[in-house]
Design an enzyme around this catalytic site. Structure first.
Site, PDB file in Angstrom:
ATOM      1  N   THR B 318      22.805 118.943  42.741  1.00 12.63           N
ATOM      2  CA  THR B 318      21.781 118.593  43.739  1.00 12.63           C
ATOM      3  C   THR B 318      22.445 118.356  45.100  1.00 12.63           C
ATOM      4  O   THR B 318      21.962 118.828  46.133  1.00 12.63           O
ATOM      5  CB  THR B 318      21.005 117.325  43.308  1.00 12.63           C
ATOM      6  OG1 THR B 318      20.436 117.574  42.032  1.00 12.63           O
ATOM      7  CG2 THR B 318      19.908 116.976  44.290  1.00 12.63           C
ATOM      8  N   GLY B 319      23.548 117.621  45.067  1.00 12.17           N
ATOM      9  CA  GLY B 319      24.265 117.373  46.318  1.00 12.17           C
ATOM     10  C   GLY B 319      24.758 118.656  46.934  1.00 12.17           C
ATOM     11  O   GLY B 319      24.527 118.922  48.118  1.00 12.17           O
ATOM     12  N   TRP B 321      23.727 121.661  46.475  1.00 12.76           N
ATOM     13  CA  TRP B 321      22.629 122.536  46.903  1.00 12.76           C
ATOM     14  C   TRP B 321      22.252 122.268  48.356  1.00 12.76           C
ATOM     15  O   TRP B 321      21.921 123.183  49.109  1.00 12.76           O
ATOM     16  CB  TRP B 321      21.395 122.294  46.009  1.00 12.76           C
ATOM     17  CG  TRP B 321      20.247 123.190  46.350  1.00 12.76           C
ATOM     18  CD1 TRP B 321      20.026 124.436  45.865  1.00 12.76           C
ATOM     19  CD2 TRP B 321      19.170 122.925  47.248  1.00 12.76           C
ATOM     20  NE1 TRP B 321      18.875 124.964  46.411  1.00 12.76           N
ATOM     21  CE2 TRP B 321      18.332 124.053  47.267  1.00 12.76           C
ATOM     22  CE3 TRP B 321      18.824 121.835  48.060  1.00 12.76           C
ATOM     23  CZ2 TRP B 321      17.173 124.139  48.050  1.00 12.76           C
ATOM     24  CZ3 TRP B 321      17.689 121.912  48.845  1.00 12.76           C
ATOM     25  CH2 TRP B 321      16.867 123.049  48.828  1.00 12.76           C
ATOM     26  N   HIS B 322      22.349 120.989  48.761  1.00 14.65           N
ATOM     27  CA  HIS B 322      21.916 120.638  50.112  1.00 14.65           C
ATOM     28  C   HIS B 322      22.889 121.091  51.194  1.00 14.65           C
ATOM     29  O   HIS B 322      22.515 121.137  52.371  1.00 14.65           O
ATOM     30  CB  HIS B 322      21.683 119.128  50.219  1.00 14.65           C
ATOM     31  CG  HIS B 322      20.392 118.709  49.590  1.00 14.65           C
ATOM     32  ND1 HIS B 322      20.298 118.383  48.256  1.00 14.65           N
ATOM     33  CD2 HIS B 322      19.133 118.611  50.081  1.00 14.65           C
ATOM     34  CE1 HIS B 322      19.043 118.076  47.981  1.00 14.65           C
ATOM     35  NE2 HIS B 322      18.316 118.214  49.051  1.00 14.65           N
ATOM     36  N   GLY B 323      24.098 121.435  50.825  1.00  8.12           N
ATOM     37  CA  GLY B 323      25.006 121.930  51.850  1.00  8.12           C
ATOM     38  C   GLY B 323      26.443 121.941  51.400  1.00  8.12           C
ATOM     39  O   GLY B 323      26.831 121.219  50.475  1.00  8.12           O
TER      40      GLY B 323
END
Lengths: 516, 470
Positions: B318-319, B321-323
């Site tokens: 998730t982390g 995925w954000h950048g």
């Protein structure tokens, strides 16, 4: 059932209203968009910015934006671009920006100018226009905008140390017996001073010139009772985004002389010459388009006002838009006023041109702090760099192809039409020794060395030499005809700096034929 | 193209709506796909190729999986191949340079980076594609036979830039057969205007304060009060920005006859971190749940260590995925820690006393707020410096006159932000929705709000786009 039908019809009305609004707005603004993209080549950001800036009824949307800011009890407009203070007065972030480095550069320029003027025996004074964030004037926390106070204080000390006379208008604002109140001195909606404030500043300038130079200026020229006053509703540049309801309106005063005048304004660089009464020669034809520029026929780097009714007093004013009205009325008391605006120097030492063109009784510098960054001597840095380079003959490193957009038949002789404000040269230049593009290209005319715009596409050159490195070796430069005339220049050279920046290749002399 | 730009609202949208309503059903999807490509091309230029590749590749892989017999290894091989290729594309464009830079720093090597621009929406359309392949593989759906329908699913312009990450199973019914009632159109417009207002009036205004604070990290201008204001304003900014874009996407979908699940459900009223993630970016959370967490075994595993490993996989992903930045990875780990603590130690759902519930709510909000500091900072050291300032661990003044000015200037805005982060307004609207007068008033308010949005859009040049990293 009845309620259901009503609700559906409301849905219908709502949907069609929305569709109607976006469709009508689409049609009303379509031309702006189409004009931008019709050629097939466009920059997305440019198109969007233009679409925004030319949006139909933008001023009404600005009003609405201002109202919504008021509803949210906000005083910051946009991203801190403008801020309204407790008294409803607008402030601009940009107008107060002044770095220490800029102020130091400005001080250095002032010292250089002072030395030059001392050699010529011309007195000089620097007039410091107060910023709107002047201590005691604004109720704003100093951290918001007032980053200039310390810098200006330091500058004033520096000028004093260098023996340069100064008029600190800000100090007079606070201490003088006839000090003006904030709302008399500043517009609420514009960064400039009110006309009354400029007249007030003018008195101090006239006093200085009378006491410290050979000028004899009639102080009555700044006496407003000598004029017929007309006031116009004015909305300035600080409310262009937030509209009319966010701040209060201003009044822009215009003073029309009650006495006879005969003047001429000569702006050769823009091809403008106006003659007649003060109202005809000095006031702008497009009166009221933007009130601040209603005087002096818009802004320009270099122009002159001549007054037939005065035989004495020849003053050079180096200034920006802060003093346009003051200098207009000062010209009533002078035979000649030459005006320079450093913001538009465009790479040329116009101060040098102006100093060669006249013998002045005094030079007055009047700047707002945000303009300290504009170089007084834009040729200086280039000259310094060039003087440290090895100079080599480089006749084959460049050529002139066009003069004023017309292909030059004999590139060795340049015909300059002295009636035209500028002549524009374009051509190519390259470091053919290394087979690379040059680092910079300059035109040397008389004592001037002017940097050209370089890096323009030069496909034919690249093809001729079969060298891809020479694809962007075109140059272009615009030189004021005034400069040729003041310098009495009969030739010029193209100087090409080698790709490694160590050698300057100088072309043969190109002859200037001034008859045109 | 930004949904809130005047060019989108007054040029692109009217043309889309005219085309969508006037053109025959049979070619409507082809046209919407073409429009979506124009939309993407306008924002991305030549970088449309990854999108086109993704469409063609996943279309073929989907059909191949569908045709393969279940239980045979080939089907699995094709599925894994499809997922790997999608992840590889995401890796190359989004993470390669970050990985290389990290390796170079850690191992003192000098592997060269590649000059690539991250295509906007890559993470969104890649995740859509992976969920499509996975759903075909497990037999939840059949592969789409019509290339244009599939292309429209991947590239549907309201969702391509910032989601929601819709599933093909939810989208396909509307692809084949959709009917636009006047209520849908009205609701769609309402959502569009609400989304625009959130983005233009609230988010962009909060962004100014947040940027001011985060751009002052390390300087004396960042006082304790400004740092708190900055983090709170960023908390509002990211919510109103992201949920605003989701509202606009859902609204435009409804206008075009596509229904879409909610992506946000008032996340800041959550009682715990776990609840927050059920309310925040719902389409992403459910994607990770369905395609990562559950396939790994979810919570139905015997060993607690395995459960922890599953949770860790989800939250690190998730982390990431954000950048491509360590701040996002640490932000993922930060949430992993909070959720593990809630799951195994605190059990916030079992709180009995009101006081403990209230206290835990405040703690949750604080955790969310600190999490956004990690998320917003450019580097971990910046984030650390910022957090130290917030808690007074830097030799810096607590408040100055500028902070007071900012507080006063933004007080009403913050109050509006607080109210609109809760369902108060929605509940009021629900109670009065059957009153005709209310509908008339609402219509007037919404149209007025639309004009205000246009005023912001035309006048304010500051319009931060916070999805470049996504």
């Amino acid at each position: 059932m009845k309620t259901r039908i009503s609700k559906k019809s409301i849905d219908c009305l709502f949907s069609f209203s929305f569709m109607g609004i976006i469709l009508a707005t689409c049609i009303l603004n379509f031309k702006t968009f189409y004009d931008q993209i019709k050629d097939g080549e466009f920059e997305r950001e440019e198109v969007e910015n233009l679409y925004k800036s030319e949006f139909r009824d933008k001023d009404k949307f600005s009003d609405l934006y201002g109202i919504s800011l008021d509803l949210l009890n906000k005083r910051i407009v946009g991203n801190f671009e403008y801020v309204k203070d407790n008294s409803g007065i607008m402030h601009s972030n940009a107008s107060a920006n002044c770095s220490e480095a800029d102020a130091e550069q400005f001080l250095e320029d002032m010292i250089t100018l002072k030395e030059d003027l001392d050699r010529r025996g011309i007195p000089m004074v620097y007039v410091q226009i107060p910023s709107r964030e002047l201590a005691g004037y604004s109720d704003y926390p100093s951290e918001v905008f007032n980053k200039t106070a310390g810098v200006i204080e330091k500058l004033m000390v520096g000028l004093d140390d260098a023996g340069i006379d100064t008029i600190n208008v800000g100090e007079h604002c606070l201490n003088a017996e006839e000090a003006m109140s904030q709302d008399q001195f500043f517009f609420k909606t514009d960064i400039h001073l009110t006309t009354d404030a400029e007249m007030w500043v003018g008195k101090y300038v006239a006093d200085y010139l009378n006491e410290n130079t050979t000028c004899e200026i009639d102080k009555d020229i700044f006496d407003v009772t000598q004029y017929r006053k007309e006031s116009y509703i004015f909305r300035g540049n600080l409310v262009k985004d937030s509209g009319r309801y966010f701040s209060q309106d201003d009044l822009f005063d215009v003073y029309y002389p009650n006495f006879e005048t005969s003047m001429a304004l000569d702006n050769r660089l823009q091809g403008i010459r106006k003659e007649g009464e003060f109202n005809d020669a000095i006031l702008n034809e497009e009166f009221g388009k933007y009130w601040i520029l209603s005087y002096l026929q818009w802004t320009s780097p270099y122009y002159k006002i001549t007054n037939d009714y005065q035989a004495k007093n020849n003053v050079l004013m180096v200034m920006d838009s802060m003093c346009m009205r003051m200098v207009s009325y000062l010209s009533i008391g002078c035979h000649k006023v030459t005006i320079l605006d450093t913001r538009y120097f465009d790479g040329i030492d116009l101060i040098d041109v102006a100093l060669k063109s006249e013998i002045y009784d005094a030079v007055v510098i009047c700047h707002q702090s945000s303009l300290f960054g504009h170089d007084f001597y834009p040729e200086r840095a280039g000259k310094e760099v060039l003087s440290s380079m090895q100079s080599v003959n480089g006749a084959n490193m460049c050529d002139v192809e066009f003069c004023n957009g017309v292909r030059a038949e004999n590139t060795n002789i340049l015909s300059v039409d002295t009636a035209q404000p500028y002549f524009e040269l374009s051509g190519w230049a390259a470091d053919l020794q290394s087979g690379l593009a040059a680092k910079n290209v300059y035109i040397a005319v008389g004592s001037h060395v002017i940097e050209c715009e370089y890096g323009i596409e030069s496909q034919s050159l690249s093809a001729f030499f079969e060298n891809e490195n020479l694809f962007e070796c075109g140059f272009r430069v615009k030189i004021p005809t005034e400069l040729i005339m003041e310098e009495n220049a009969d030739s010029y050279q193209i100087w090409v700096v080698s790709a490694d920046g160590k050698i300057v290749y100088k072309s043969l002399d190109y002859i200037i034929n001034g008859d045109g | 193209m930004d949904f809130s730009s005047p060019i989108f609202l007054f040029l692109f949208l009217p043309i889309v709506l005219i085309c969508a309503y006037l053109i025959r059903d049979e070619i409507r999807n082809i046209l919407l796909f073409a429009i979506s490509l124009v939309f993407y091309w306008y924002g991305q230029g030549n970088f449309i190729l990854p999108l086109l590749f993704s469409i063609l590749f996943n279309y073929v892989v989907g059909l191949t999986i569908d045709k393969s017999e279940s239980g045979k290894g080939f089907k699995k091989v094709i599925f894994v191949f499809g997922v790997v290729c999608n992840v590889l594309m995401l890796f190359v464009f989004k993470y390669y340079n970050f990985t290389v830079a990290s390796i170079n720093k850690l191992c003192n090597t000098s592997i060269s980076a590649i000059d690539l621009i991250l295509p906007i929406g890559l993470s969104f359309f890649t995740f859509k594609a992976i969920s499509y392949l996975a759903d075909i593989y497990v037999g939840k759906t059949k592969a789409e036979r019509n290339l244009f329908n599939f292309a429209l699913y991947i590239s549907f312009f309201p969702q391509i830039m910032s989601g929601p990450i819709t599933r093909y199973v939810d989208f396909k019914a509307d692809l084949v057969r959709r009917k636009t009632e006047i209520e849908d159109v009205s609701n769609g417009i309402e959502r569009l205007i609400c989304g625009l207002s959130k983005k233009l009036i609230l988010s962009n205004t909060f962004a100014i304060i947040a940027d001011r604070a985060f751009n002052s990290i390390g300087s004396n201008e960042l006082t304790v009060v400004l740092s708190w204001m900055g983090s709170i304003c960023y908390t509002f900014q990211i919510y109103f920005d992201f949920s605003g874009y989701s509202d606009m996407a859902i609204g435009m979908g409804e206008l075009l006859g596509f229904s879409c699940k909610e992506n946000f459900d008032y996340p800041y009223i959550s009682k715990s971190g776990t609840e927050f993630w059920r309310r925040w970016h719902i389409s992403l959370g459910s994607w990770f749940r369905d395609y990562v967490y559950i396939p790994l075994g979810g919570s139905h595993v015997e060993k607690r260590s395995r459960l922890l490993a599953n949770l860790a996989a989800v939250w690190i992903l998730t982390g990431v995925w954000h950048g491509a930045n360590w701040t996002f990875i640490v932000w993922g780990i930060y949430w992993l820690v909070i959720l593990v603590v809630e799951k195994f130690i605190i059990f916030p759902n079992k709180f009995q006393h009101t006081s403990s519930k209230v206290i835990y709510r405040i703690i949750t909000l604080l955790c969310i707020n600190l999490g956004w500091v990690l998320f917003r900072a450019s580097t971990l050291s910046e984030a650390w410096s910022y957090i130290k300032t917030m808690f007074g661990f830097r030799q810096i003044s607590i408040i100055n006159s500028f902070d007071l000015f900012l507080l006063k200037d933004n007080f009403v805005l913050i109050m509006v932000g607080i109210v609109l982060s809760t369902p108060i307004a929605k509940k009021l609207c629900t109670k009065t929705q059957d009153v005709v007068l209310y509908k008339v008033v609402k219509m007037g308010v919404l149209l007025s709000l639309f004009f205000v949005c246009v005023a912001y859009s035309v006048n304010v040049s500051y319009n931060p786009f916070i999805y470049f990293d996504f």
